[in-house]
Design a protein around this motif. Structure first.
Motif, PDB file in Angstrom:
ATOM      1  N   ARG A  29       0.950  -1.033  -0.019  1.00  0.00           N
ATOM      2  CA  ARG A  29       0.098  -0.128  -0.090  1.00  0.00           C
ATOM      3  C   ARG A  29       0.314   0.546   0.161  1.00  0.00           C
ATOM      4  O   ARG A  29       2.222   0.875   0.742  1.00  0.00           O
ATOM      5  N   PHE A  30       0.170   2.240  -0.616  1.00  0.00           N
ATOM      6  CA  PHE A  30       1.552   3.422  -0.731  1.00  0.00           C
ATOM      7  C   PHE A  30       1.755   3.954   0.587  1.00  0.00           C
ATOM      8  O   PHE A  30       2.282   4.802   0.534  1.00  0.00           O
ATOM      9  N   ILE A  31       0.615   3.548   1.457  1.00  0.00           N
ATOM     10  CA  ILE A  31       1.074   4.181   2.830  1.00  0.00           C
ATOM     11  C   ILE A  31       2.096   3.580   3.805  1.00  0.00           C
ATOM     12  O   ILE A  31       2.056   3.542   4.722  1.00  0.00           O
ATOM     13  N   GLY A  32       2.403   2.203   3.331  1.00  0.00           N
ATOM     14  CA  GLY A  32       2.857   1.152   4.270  1.00  0.00           C
ATOM     15  C   GLY A  32       4.902   1.695   4.347  1.00  0.00           C
ATOM     16  O   GLY A  32       5.163   2.992   3.191  1.00  0.00           O
ATOM     17  N   LEU A  33       5.514   0.626   5.191  1.00  0.00           N
ATOM     18  CA  LEU A  33       6.850   0.565   5.310  1.00  0.00           C
ATOM     19  C   LEU A  33       7.897  -0.095   3.994  1.00  0.00           C
ATOM     20  O   LEU A  33       6.721  -1.153   2.834  1.00  0.00           O
ATOM     21  N   ALA A  34       8.942   0.522   3.736  1.00  0.00           N
ATOM     22  CA  ALA A  34       9.540   0.180   2.971  1.00  0.00           C
ATOM     23  C   ALA A  34       9.904  -1.054   3.706  1.00  0.00           C
ATOM     24  O   ALA A  34       9.699  -1.282   5.003  1.00  0.00           O
ATOM     25  N   PRO A  35       9.945  -2.549   3.037  1.00  0.00           N
ATOM     26  CA  PRO A  35      10.214  -3.982   3.428  1.00  0.00           C
ATOM     27  C   PRO A  35      12.007  -3.213   4.698  1.00  0.00           C
ATOM     28  O   PRO A  35      11.900  -4.574   5.566  1.00  0.00           O
ATOM     29  N   LEU A  58     -12.002  13.312   3.793  1.00  0.00           N
ATOM     30  CA  LEU A  58     -10.849  12.579   4.778  1.00  0.00           C
ATOM     31  C   LEU A  58      -9.727  13.546   4.789  1.00  0.00           C
ATOM     32  O   LEU A  58      -9.337  14.036   6.348  1.00  0.00           O
ATOM     33  N   GLY A  59      -8.692  13.909   4.680  1.00  0.00           N
ATOM     34  CA  GLY A  59      -7.611  14.747   4.693  1.00  0.00           C
ATOM     35  C   GLY A  59      -8.559  15.941   5.647  1.00  0.00           C
ATOM     36  O   GLY A  59      -8.043  16.116   6.716  1.00  0.00           O
ATOM     37  N   ALA A  60      -9.275  16.913   5.107  1.00  0.00           N
ATOM     38  CA  ALA A  60     -10.320  17.574   5.985  1.00  0.00           C
ATOM     39  C   ALA A  60     -10.892  17.797   7.294  1.00  0.00           C
ATOM     40  O   ALA A  60     -10.744  18.306   8.101  1.00  0.00           O
ATOM     41  N   ALA A 103       0.419  11.706  -4.394  1.00  0.00           N
ATOM     42  CA  ALA A 103       0.470  12.248  -3.235  1.00  0.00           C
ATOM     43  C   ALA A 103      -0.493  12.321  -2.941  1.00  0.00           C
ATOM     44  O   ALA A 103      -0.458  12.779  -1.326  1.00  0.00           O
ATOM     45  N   GLU A 104      -1.425  11.953  -3.222  1.00  0.00           N
ATOM     46  CA  GLU A 104      -2.819  12.823  -2.378  1.00  0.00           C
ATOM     47  C   GLU A 104      -2.496  11.416  -0.875  1.00  0.00           C
ATOM     48  O   GLU A 104      -3.435  11.658  -0.124  1.00  0.00           O
ATOM     49  N   HIS A 105      -1.779  10.865  -0.813  1.00  0.00           N
ATOM     50  CA  HIS A 105      -2.413   9.394  -0.099  1.00  0.00           C
ATOM     51  C   HIS A 105      -1.112  10.286   1.044  1.00  0.00           C
ATOM     52  O   HIS A 105      -1.224   9.730   2.609  1.00  0.00           O
ATOM     53  N   ALA A 106      -1.182  10.686   1.322  1.00  0.00           N
ATOM     54  CA  ALA A 106       0.366  12.445   2.203  1.00  0.00           C
ATOM     55  C   ALA A 106      -1.103  12.082   3.440  1.00  0.00           C
ATOM     56  O   ALA A 106      -0.505  12.657   4.253  1.00  0.00           O
ATOM     57  N   VAL A 107      -1.677  13.068   2.973  1.00  0.00           N
ATOM     58  CA  VAL A 107      -2.896  13.111   4.171  1.00  0.00           C
ATOM     59  C   VAL A 107      -3.232  12.418   5.057  1.00  0.00           C
ATOM     60  O   VAL A 107      -3.637  12.620   6.255  1.00  0.00           O
ATOM     61  N   LEU A 108      -3.025  10.831   4.617  1.00  0.00           N
ATOM     62  CA  LEU A 108      -3.394   9.859   6.035  1.00  0.00           C
ATOM     63  C   LEU A 108      -2.046  10.057   7.469  1.00  0.00           C
ATOM     64  O   LEU A 108      -2.561   9.680   8.060  1.00  0.00           O
ATOM     65  N   ALA A 137       5.259   7.714  11.602  1.00  0.00           N
ATOM     66  CA  ALA A 137       3.978   7.901  11.758  1.00  0.00           C
ATOM     67  C   ALA A 137       3.596   6.925  10.488  1.00  0.00           C
ATOM     68  O   ALA A 137       1.544   6.809  10.594  1.00  0.00           O
ATOM     69  N   ARG A 138       4.130   5.967   9.458  1.00  0.00           N
ATOM     70  CA  ARG A 138       3.298   4.956   8.657  1.00  0.00           C
ATOM     71  C   ARG A 138       2.742   3.561   9.773  1.00  0.00           C
ATOM     72  O   ARG A 138       2.235   3.610   9.597  1.00  0.00           O
ATOM     73  N   THR A 139       3.984   4.290  11.037  1.00  0.00           N
ATOM     74  CA  THR A 139       3.318   3.043  11.693  1.00  0.00           C
ATOM     75  C   THR A 139       2.217   2.941  12.246  1.00  0.00           C
ATOM     76  O   THR A 139       1.769   1.954  12.205  1.00  0.00           O
ATOM     77  N   LEU A 140       1.940   4.007  12.609  1.00  0.00           N
ATOM     78  CA  LEU A 140       1.153   4.467  13.956  1.00  0.00           C
ATOM     79  C   LEU A 140      -0.572   4.696  13.031  1.00  0.00           C
ATOM     80  O   LEU A 140      -1.386   4.244  13.187  1.00  0.00           O
ATOM     81  N   PHE A 141      -0.055   5.218  11.976  1.00  0.00           N
ATOM     82  CA  PHE A 141      -1.417   4.989  10.481  1.00  0.00           C
ATOM     83  C   PHE A 141      -1.422   3.340  10.166  1.00  0.00           C
ATOM     84  O   PHE A 141      -3.120   3.594  10.460  1.00  0.00           O
ATOM     85  N   SER A 142      -0.386   2.825  10.496  1.00  0.00           N
ATOM     86  CA  SER A 142      -1.306   1.404   9.628  1.00  0.00           C
ATOM     87  C   SER A 142      -1.655   0.616  10.823  1.00  0.00           C
ATOM     88  O   SER A 142      -2.566  -0.147  10.877  1.00  0.00           O
ATOM     89  N   ALA A 143      -1.292   1.297  12.456  1.00  0.00           N
ATOM     90  CA  ALA A 143      -1.812   0.321  13.505  1.00  0.00           C
ATOM     91  C   ALA A 143      -3.149   0.865  13.994  1.00  0.00           C
ATOM     92  O   ALA A 143      -4.213  -0.470  14.096  1.00  0.00           O
TER      93      ALA A 143
END
Lengths: 202, 202
Positions: free
Chosen positions: A173-179, B70-72, B126-131, B155-161
């Protein structure tokens, strides 16, 4: 005669499960078709429906084996580590390793849906307990005052969080971590959480 | 003439996006068919392919609007809270609320896949950055010594969790939380994590 017929039916079931398993592991649940599985198992298309109610029931049996294998991998980690922190780290790492090594079979556990209106049978639902059962004991050690329903809710939350970190990254997923960052980030996440639980206990 | 044709094409695009959006929100991405959308938009099936390259490009435009909304919602929470703990709690709650209120549109963000071999266009990636963008500032306040790449990984880890906790429960997965427990468990999870980060900083 009945014994012989039963044995033949069990043999057919086994061959169909093996074929479905191989198919899911190589191409995922998305492309799974009954005729491919029966062809690989060397039987007629109709034979699938003498062994299982439908394709969904066959998939549940594959998922059942995957859950048992994942459960065994987690149990091994849970018994080898002693301290709650070491145990939770080991369980998270084992979950990631299993997901990485069994990508499609692991994904099938979360992607499969029954036909609309059909419930997942109880025997299969109960098997999902392996995903959280080893989390309860270390969480109880970190939260001695918590009661069982709370601990179960915490275990479900922790499982979902770890699963989210692993899934978002492994699914590219775009927002995932690098392996390369995934394992260290996952273990760091568990560390911060355990530190938080230890601090709250004081 | 060209201006008029452009305006007509933009109008067609808008109607197709609105129709696809309504369809995804009511029935999800799974049942989405080009002919249903064009019927709802009041145009011929072929018209879809004059406005968009294919159905996937239309879905990306719907997802784009969902991400902006969602970003808003997240931005509003990020600016209203001041302390890192309050900010992260508010963001987690806003994410859950958005997912609950826009179930199918939110799910489509994570379920949609391009055809094999086709990359997601950069404008959409690029739009996924809002997450994650609103998570970086409170995490930086909790980890003043951390460098930007580390903060982005956190930030990616916290979002994924957080996503995992919300998704496993909203999808009615066997291992998810009861709807009544979800919000309190999610906020408790954020609290423990923030306490862990605060303790590690000391």
């Amino acid at each position: 005669m009945t014994a012989k017929r039963d044995a033949r039916r069990e043999d057919l079931k086994g061959r169909l499960i093996t074929a479905a398993q191989a198919h899911i592991q190589s191409s995922g649940l998305g492309g799974l078709r009954a005729r491919d599985i029966t062809a690989e198992a060397g039987c007629a298309l109709g034979a699938l429906y003498t062994a299982f109610a439908d394709l969904d029931e066959l998939i549940l049996h594959v998922n059942s084996i995957t859950l048992a294998r994942l459960g065994a991998a987690l149990r091994e980690e849970a018994t080898s580590a002693v301290e709650p922190r070491a145990k939770l780290r080991a369980l998270a790492r084992a979950y990631l390793t299993f997901a990485r090594d069994n990508r499609m079979l692991w994904a099938a556990l979360f992607e499969h849906r029954m036909a609309p209106g059909v419930a997942v049978p109880e025997w299969h639902l109960a098997e999902h307990a392996v995903l959280i059962q080893h989390l309860v004991e270390p969480l109880a050690a970190l939260r001695p005052a918590a009661e069982t329903p709370d601990l179960l809710a915490r275990a479900r939350t922790l499982f979902s969080a770890v699963h989210g970190i692993v899934a978002i990254s492994l699914e590219d997923r775009f927002i995932g971590l690098a392996p390369t960052d995934l394992e260290s980030e996952l273990l760091n996440f568990v560390d911060v959480l355990v530190t938080g639980l230890e601090t709250e206990r004081k």
